[in-house]
Motif scaffolding. Structure first.
Motif, short mmCIF file in Angstrom:
data_model
loop_
_atom_site.label_atom_id
_atom_site.label_comp_id
_atom_site.label_asym_id
_atom_site.label_seq_id
_atom_site.Cartn_x
_atom_site.Cartn_y
_atom_site.Cartn_z
N PHE A 1 0.83 -1.21 0.00
CA PHE A 1 0.00 0.00 0.00
C PHE A 1 0.86 1.25 0.00
O PHE A 1 0.62 2.21 -0.76
N ALA A 2 1.91 1.25 0.83
CA ALA A 2 2.77 2.43 0.96
C ALA A 2 3.55 2.69 -0.31
O ALA A 2 3.62 3.84 -0.78
N ASN B 1 -13.77 4.77 9.60
CA ASN B 1 -13.44 3.47 9.01
C ASN B 1 -13.15 3.55 7.52
O ASN B 1 -12.77 2.54 6.90
N LEU B 2 -13.34 4.72 6.90
CA LEU B 2 -12.96 4.90 5.50
C LEU B 2 -11.44 4.99 5.35
O LEU B 2 -10.92 4.86 4.24
N ASN B 3 -10.76 5.23 6.44
CA ASN B 3 -9.30 5.32 6.44
C ASN B 3 -8.71 3.91 6.27
O ASN B 3 -8.88 3.06 7.13
N PRO B 4 -7.99 3.63 5.16
CA PRO B 4 -7.47 2.27 4.94
C PRO B 4 -6.39 1.86 5.93
O PRO B 4 -6.08 0.67 6.05
N MET B 5 -5.80 2.83 6.65
CA MET B 5 -4.78 2.48 7.64
C MET B 5 -5.38 2.01 8.95
O MET B 5 -4.68 1.40 9.76
N VAL B 6 -6.66 2.28 9.17
CA VAL B 6 -7.30 1.87 10.42
C VAL B 6 -7.28 0.35 10.61
O VAL B 6 -6.84 -0.14 11.66
N PRO B 7 -7.75 -0.46 9.63
CA PRO B 7 -7.70 -1.91 9.84
C PRO B 7 -6.29 -2.45 9.95
O PRO B 7 -6.07 -3.46 10.65
N ALA C 1 -5.97 -4.64 1.33
CA ALA C 1 -5.23 -5.52 0.42
C ALA C 1 -5.58 -5.24 -1.03
O ALA C 1 -4.69 -5.13 -1.90
N VAL C 2 -6.87 -5.09 -1.32
CA VAL C 2 -7.30 -4.78 -2.69
C VAL C 2 -6.81 -3.40 -3.10
O VAL C 2 -6.33 -3.19 -4.22
N LEU C 3 -6.92 -2.45 -2.18
CA LEU C 3 -6.46 -1.09 -2.47
C LEU C 3 -4.96 -1.06 -2.72
O LEU C 3 -4.48 -0.35 -3.63
N ALA C 4 -4.20 -1.83 -1.95
CA ALA C 4 -2.75 -1.90 -2.14
C ALA C 4 -2.42 -2.45 -3.53
O ALA C 4 -1.54 -1.93 -4.22
N ALA C 5 -3.12 -3.51 -3.93
CA ALA C 5 -2.89 -4.10 -5.25
C ALA C 5 -3.22 -3.10 -6.36
O ALA C 5 -2.46 -2.96 -7.33
N LEU C 6 -4.33 -2.41 -6.22
CA LEU C 6 -4.73 -1.43 -7.23
C LEU C 6 -3.73 -0.28 -7.33
O LEU C 6 -3.38 0.17 -8.43
N LEU C 7 -3.26 0.20 -6.18
CA LEU C 7 -2.29 1.30 -6.18
C LEU C 7 -0.97 0.87 -6.81
O LEU C 7 -0.34 1.65 -7.53
#
Length: 261
Positions: A155-156, A206-212, A236-242
């Protein structure tokens, strides 16, 4: 791309080594500061918050619970912030190298991740020793750290490459993102538990992806349990997309980056 990285593995390892050495050049204690700085942080958190302020976490009786909570959040957030911050400036910092030497430019984000990973490994190893010394080691659930770390790093670096490419063409992007990162820290449960927030804020929070991701570290290291895997699906999905978007943007604009620099 993978073959290019492997072919230039000597260049990558040499760059990582030089950067690590240059950080402590002309220092009497040298690389010992890599250990002393995080050790001081752990001692301060333990003494100030656990002993002096008597800070406690709901549902956790250990006297070291809050210091472990802080260290788990601060150390892992630090890894995220270092990767993103370094990646957003990596092409600008190495402008002379990019213009003078022919090499796969993708090596630069790899160097960023490896440097941040080495720093984190040293600091986190001390934290693990602290957990063992205080009898707070989580046990078998500790292995869950590795998939959570993988998601966070992906993600980072995906986000960092996107911001880094944009920062070459629009310098305000880097300035804006540095400010955003500060607000992002305080909108993530790094130094406070989610339970203290008003219920009305939770849907937005909870919209913050770093929270989970940060919550997963706390579940493992503070509560000694397994993370809620279903909550990690979105990061995980957001990390893959980024990562995919970052790679496509990078490969499409790499020629223009050289001209712009």
């Amino acid at each position: 791309m993978v073959r290019s990285i492997w072919s230039y593995r000597g260049f990558i390892s040499g760059s990582v080594k030089r950067e690590f050495q240059s950080r402590y050049r002309n220092s009497l204690l040298g690389a010992a500061w890599t250990v002393l700085n995080p050790l001081a942080m752990i001692v301060v958190y333990t003494v100030i918050f656990s002993q002096v302020m008597r800070a406690r976490l709901p549902g956790v009786d250990s006297g070291f619970a809050y210091s472990i909570y802080l260290c788990a959040g601060v150390l892992t957030w630090g890894l995220f912030a270092e990767i993103v911050s370094r990646a957003q400036n990596v092409f600008l910092e190495h402008a002379n190298l990019i213009k003078k030497i022919s090499f796969p430019r993708i090596c630069l984000p790899v160097i960023v991740v490896l440097n941040a990973g080495i720093n984190f490994a040293i600091i986190f190893s001390l934290f693990v020793l602290f957990l063992l010394a205080t009898g707070s080691f989580p046990g078998a659930s500790f292995i869950a750290i590795f998939p959570v770390l993988t998601i966070q790093i992906a993600f980072a670096i995906g986000l960092g490459i996107i911001v880094g490419v944009l920062n070459v063409f629009f310098r305000d992007v880097g300035q804006f993102f540095s400010v955003l990162l500060q607000f992002w820290f305080w909108f993530t449960p790094v130094v406070y538990p989610v339970s203290i927030l008003p219920p009305a804020l939770l849907p937005y929070f909870n919209l913050n992806p770093m929270v989970p991701l940060v919550t997963a570290y706390h579940d493992i290291l503070v509560h000694g349990g397994w993370p809620q895997w279903d909550t990690l699906a979105v990061p995980a999905v957001l990390a893959a997309l980024l990562c995919v978007l970052g790679m496509r943007m990078f490969r499409k604009r790499v020629g223009e980056i050289v001209d712009e620099l």
